[in-house]
Motif scaffolding. Structure first.
Motif, short mmCIF file in Angstrom:
data_model
loop_
_atom_site.label_atom_id
_atom_site.label_comp_id
_atom_site.label_asym_id
_atom_site.label_seq_id
_atom_site.Cartn_x
_atom_site.Cartn_y
_atom_site.Cartn_z
N PRO A 46 24.59 -57.75 -16.00
CA PRO A 46 23.82 -57.76 -17.26
C PRO A 46 22.44 -57.11 -17.12
CG PRO A 46 24.89 -59.88 -16.94
CD PRO A 46 25.08 -59.10 -15.67
N THR A 47 21.82 -57.25 -15.95
CA THR A 47 20.53 -56.61 -15.72
C THR A 47 20.66 -55.10 -15.83
OG1 THR A 47 19.71 -58.42 -14.34
CG2 THR A 47 18.68 -56.26 -14.02
N TRP B 18 17.52 -50.09 -22.44
CA TRP B 18 16.07 -50.03 -22.65
C TRP B 18 15.43 -49.00 -21.72
CZ3 TRP B 18 13.73 -52.50 -26.60
CH2 TRP B 18 14.46 -53.51 -27.24
N ALA B 19 16.14 -47.92 -21.45
CA ALA B 19 15.62 -46.89 -20.54
C ALA B 19 14.21 -46.48 -20.97
CB ALA B 19 16.54 -45.68 -20.53
N SER C 110 16.36 -43.46 -17.25
CA SER C 110 17.51 -42.81 -17.87
C SER C 110 18.68 -43.77 -17.97
CB SER C 110 17.91 -41.59 -17.01
OG SER C 110 19.13 -41.05 -17.44
N THR C 111 19.56 -43.51 -18.93
CA THR C 111 20.79 -44.30 -19.02
C THR C 111 21.75 -43.92 -17.90
OG1 THR C 111 21.77 -42.70 -20.54
CG2 THR C 111 20.60 -44.59 -21.52
N GLU D 233 20.03 -40.34 -12.32
CA GLU D 233 18.92 -39.48 -12.73
C GLU D 233 17.58 -40.19 -12.86
OE1 GLU D 233 20.21 -37.79 -16.40
OE2 GLU D 233 21.83 -36.65 -15.48
N GLY D 234 17.56 -41.49 -12.95
CA GLY D 234 16.26 -42.11 -13.20
C GLY D 234 16.24 -43.61 -13.03
N PHE D 235 16.85 -44.10 -11.96
CA PHE D 235 16.80 -45.54 -11.71
C PHE D 235 15.63 -45.86 -10.79
CE2 PHE D 235 17.73 -49.44 -9.45
CZ PHE D 235 18.12 -50.27 -10.49
#
Length: 200
Positions: free
Chosen positions: A61-62, A69-70, A139-140, A144-146
């Protein structure tokens, strides 16, 4: 879950295989990744089953929320192992994070653990005051953007604080099994195993 340890491997495996029957190989992959089999002790099995429950009820869920909410989601992992003797020694868990965050038991922590506690509290205060405590998920697409902050280590001995750029693997000490499994079965179906095991 009083008494849930009794014959838990048998019960969990039956529920998992029945629930995931439409998805060939998925139940077996999960059982291998979590080291759950019919021939291990109840204590061992229950510990591994709790790891599955932690991943499906909290970690998945996190990640799903972070995708939604990217740019605004600040993900953190609390990996600090419990330093005190008892059945949870060496394991990170909910409520231990509260000990570190609110620093109620500072006198029982080592200097490194106190430093971790202070870093965590400062980061949370920044967030509460509208500041970015670390980089948010951008990013979703996690490739690419975690971004996530990791507080502590499994051995519970040091005050390690670090940032990771991918949600899974050794860097953050998290499995990708259930996230990848959601390409076959939905996360809701994987969560159903948790609910059926608990008896509701």
């Amino acid at each position: 879950m009083p008494g849930a340890e009794v014959s838990c491997a048998e019960r969990f495996i039956d529920i998992l295989e029945t629930t995931l029957q439409p998805y060939p190989g998925l139940a077996n992959k999960i059982l291998q990744q979590y080291s759950i089999s019919r021939d291990i002790s109840d204590d061992q099995a229950f510990s591994h089953i709790l790891e599955y429950f932690n991943d499906i009820a909290f970690f998945m869920p996190t990640l799903a929320t972070a995708q939604g909410w990217a740019g605004k989601a600040f993900v953190y992992y609390f990996n600090q192992g419990n330093p005190w003797d008892g059945p949870s020694k060496g394991r990170a868990g909910h409520l231990l994070d509260v000990v570190y965050l609110f620093q109620n038991f500072r006198e029982y922590l080592t200097a490194d653990q106190q430093a971790l506690s202070q870093s965590m509290a400062m980061d949370f205060l920044k967030f509460c005051h509208g500041q970015s405590p670390w980089r948010p998920v951008q990013s979703t697409r996690f490739e690419e953007g975690f971004h996530a902050r990791v507080f502590g280590s499994r051995d519970g001995c040091n005050g390690d604080v670090r940032d990771v750029s991918y949600p899974f693997g050794d860097e953050g000490d998290r499995r990708s099994t259930l996230w990848e499994g959601a390409c076959q079965a939905s996360l809701d179906e994987l969560l159903k195993v948790f609910h059926l095991f608990r008896g509701y």
